[in-house]
Design a protein around this motif. Sequence first.
Motif, PDB file in Angstrom:
ATOM      1  N   THR A 140      39.042  48.933  40.708  1.00 33.05           N
ATOM      2  CA  THR A 140      37.962  48.449  40.123  1.00 33.05           C
ATOM      3  C   THR A 140      36.996  48.071  41.354  1.00 33.05           C
ATOM      4  O   THR A 140      35.461  48.103  41.234  1.00 33.05           O
ATOM      5  CB  THR A 140      38.963  46.599  40.926  1.00 33.05           C
ATOM      6  N   HIS A 206      36.165  42.494  37.831  1.00 27.32           N
ATOM      7  CA  HIS A 206      35.469  43.271  36.752  1.00 27.32           C
ATOM      8  C   HIS A 206      34.805  42.468  35.743  1.00 27.32           C
ATOM      9  O   HIS A 206      33.854  42.392  35.394  1.00 27.32           O
ATOM     10  CB  HIS A 206      37.159  43.158  35.885  1.00 27.32           C
ATOM     11  N   MET A 235      32.541  45.921  28.950  1.00 24.20           N
ATOM     12  CA  MET A 235      33.686  46.128  29.962  1.00 24.20           C
ATOM     13  C   MET A 235      34.502  44.688  30.008  1.00 24.20           C
ATOM     14  O   MET A 235      34.801  44.114  31.013  1.00 24.20           O
ATOM     15  CB  MET A 235      32.651  46.189  31.446  1.00 24.20           C
ATOM     16  N   GLY A 239      38.197  44.370  29.195  1.00 22.46           N
ATOM     17  CA  GLY A 239      38.458  44.558  30.836  1.00 22.46           C
ATOM     18  C   GLY A 239      39.574  42.999  30.376  1.00 22.46           C
ATOM     19  O   GLY A 239      40.903  43.056  31.436  1.00 22.46           O
TER      20      GLY A 239
END
Length: 279
Positions: A140, A206, A235, A239
């Motif tokens: 990350t 994230h 994302m 994520g």
Amino acid sequence: MDGMHHHDGATSLPWTSLTALLILVAAAGAYLLAARQARRRNRARGWSTWRTTSFLAGLALLAVGLLPPLGTAAHTDFRAHMAQHMLIGMYAPLALVLAAPLTLLLRTLPTSTARQITAVLHSRPARVLAHPATALALSTGSLGVLYFTPLYNTASGRPVGHWLLHAHFLASGCLFAHAIAGPDPAPARPGVRARLVYLGVAIAAHALIAQALYGGFFVDIHAPIGQVQQGAEIMYYGGDIAELLLAGALMAAWRPERRTKAVTMSPKPGPRAAAPAPR
């Protein structure tokens, strides 16, 4: 000269795709052969069909991310790049790690070799590398460096850079999935509560990176604004789903230890109990 250069670029993609496909097929064959050998060595324990299916599913996700059409589009479209990142760096690693490839390897190797590998796993460098904090920084934490510096533009402009990014996404994703919920042996792994904290930090990071991408804050990506925003949405939501799956894998494998007090095993003598007479 331009025509020859264009021709070389056009033929390079099928070659790299074919290489990736051959590697994936070889990995599948090696795992299947190892699983078969594990069953032959110990028919009572065998090897889980579910783990074999998980490994093949992880390879299939890698194939979708690396091969055309997504693998081709990722070179020029940031949305495709982000979808590729999700597959290679989050979804495929979880499936591969849940297949317990290291445990399978230790079961099929000669005893002396397996002991050497086990000794390496217990070494200090291996413990530091497999710690959730290290895995979090590599997986990350590296996203901030990639998208908020010229690194993404530099890497995406070269075919070698693309494959180096793929290798990093896959390796760091597998490392983080292993550190959080991997069934393979992991000496000095923190407890479940600590791993949930690290996973929560990853989820928050994230989300912050995705929101920064969407808003264009400190972003250094040479792509249309619409593509960057849609990539940020991929994302953000992709994520979250992947990390919820990882949390589910962690909780499914959690076996809380039952603490039993010594008094239940050997009750204390009552206040009137007399000590045995000395002989």
